[in-house]
Write an enzyme that holds these catalytic residues in place. Sequence first.
Site, PDB file in Angstrom:
ATOM      1  N   SER A  12      34.353  33.615  36.647  1.00  0.00           N
ATOM      2  CA  SER A  12      33.195  34.337  36.100  1.00  0.00           C
ATOM      3  C   SER A  12      32.024  33.423  35.729  1.00  0.00           C
ATOM      4  O   SER A  12      31.347  33.638  34.732  1.00  0.00           O
ATOM      5  CB  SER A  12      33.630  35.202  34.909  1.00  0.00           C
ATOM      6  N   GLU A  36      44.632  33.140  44.115  1.00  0.00           N
ATOM      7  CA  GLU A  36      44.874  34.326  44.957  1.00  0.00           C
ATOM      8  C   GLU A  36      45.896  33.998  46.041  1.00  0.00           C
ATOM      9  O   GLU A  36      46.718  34.841  46.409  1.00  0.00           O
ATOM     10  CB  GLU A  36      43.542  34.829  45.546  1.00  0.00           C
ATOM     11  N   HIS A  61      44.353  28.063  45.737  1.00  0.00           N
ATOM     12  CA  HIS A  61      43.642  29.062  44.930  1.00  0.00           C
ATOM     13  C   HIS A  61      44.650  30.055  44.363  1.00  0.00           C
ATOM     14  O   HIS A  61      45.646  30.384  45.026  1.00  0.00           O
ATOM     15  CB  HIS A  61      42.599  29.780  45.794  1.00  0.00           C
ATOM     16  N   ASN A 103      32.789  29.923  46.673  1.00  0.00           N
ATOM     17  CA  ASN A 103      33.954  30.441  47.397  1.00  0.00           C
ATOM     18  C   ASN A 103      33.654  31.899  47.734  1.00  0.00           C
ATOM     19  O   ASN A 103      33.698  32.759  46.868  1.00  0.00           O
ATOM     20  CB  ASN A 103      35.207  30.321  46.512  1.00  0.00           C
ATOM     21  N   LYS A 147      35.362  33.865  49.557  1.00  0.00           N
ATOM     22  CA  LYS A 147      36.573  34.687  49.734  1.00  0.00           C
ATOM     23  C   LYS A 147      36.429  35.543  51.008  1.00  0.00           C
ATOM     24  O   LYS A 147      35.883  35.064  52.003  1.00  0.00           O
ATOM     25  CB  LYS A 147      36.822  35.519  48.473  1.00  0.00           C
ATOM     26  N   GLU A 161      40.830  26.944  37.254  1.00  0.00           N
ATOM     27  CA  GLU A 161      40.448  28.356  37.326  1.00  0.00           C
ATOM     28  C   GLU A 161      41.487  29.197  36.588  1.00  0.00           C
ATOM     29  O   GLU A 161      42.523  29.562  37.173  1.00  0.00           O
ATOM     30  CB  GLU A 161      40.382  28.817  38.781  1.00  0.00           C
ATOM     31  N   GLY A 179      36.974  36.882  38.461  1.00  0.00           N
ATOM     32  CA  GLY A 179      36.531  38.224  38.865  1.00  0.00           C
ATOM     33  C   GLY A 179      36.581  39.252  37.742  1.00  0.00           C
ATOM     34  O   GLY A 179      36.472  40.442  37.986  1.00  0.00           O
TER      35      GLY A 179
END
Length: 255
Positions: free
Chosen positions: A212, A96, A94, A9, A11, A166, A172
């Site tokens: 990660s 985010e 996702h 991904n 992003k 996730e 991240g």
Amino acid sequence: MKKPVIAANWKMHKTIAESADFARSLKAAFPKPQGTVIIAPAFTALAAVGDVLKGSAIHLAAQNLHWEEKGAFTGEIAAAMLVDAGCDCVIIGHSERRAIFKETGDWINRKVAAALRAGLTPILCVGETLEEREKNLTFPVVERQLKEALNNISSGDIKLLSIAYEPVWAIGTGRNATAIQAEEVHRFIRTILKDTCGEHDAADIPLIYGGSVKPGNTGKLLAEPDIDGALVGGASLDFDSFAAIIQNASKEKGN
Ligand code: 13P
């Protein structure tokens, strides 16, 4: 043994040229990958990467879609447009998008249905925040997210999905879930899927871990029986690092 699913991904990273170059290198390095390799570039690069990947075994995913087929939805992209650009998969829900863009369970459900109607494989993301984990809410949160996303989706369609666990606190941050923590949630997701689609189909649904993931922790995570692959953010931006993750995954889950 089930073959691994490894997805990148990207992003909001990489220009069209950078994305296409990466795709060319990946296609050359993995003409016959042991499992499924997917890359999800930004919308602007999809068509160019789709052209590069034509005839290759690498899959192309978008990072989002809108549930309507067409119309006055400024800034949105429909499922058929993604297919037109060469996509066969799409990331949905996702964290985010849930947190920053306030996507609701209902929207995510509509997006899953729209993707399936267009023949795209949804990569549905679920996962708890740190606060939810600390309050022992991981299982209820993941169960709610799954049930909302899969509302009114037939069991025949559910078996076409991939599901990414996730945990938000691992994205991240450099702090991946341990293999034991991730396996526990993957097993829980598998149990929910068994109730909806039966043991046989649930066993075949790829459950992939994201947060990660790096070359150095891929093997350990994928050694777990219910972790079928990885959804990789930061470590997928560098070719050598993503290639090493694919190789380590194949070593662990290959035959
Ligand atoms: P990182 O691998 O950068 O933690 O991101 C994970 C992710 O969000 C993939 O979708």
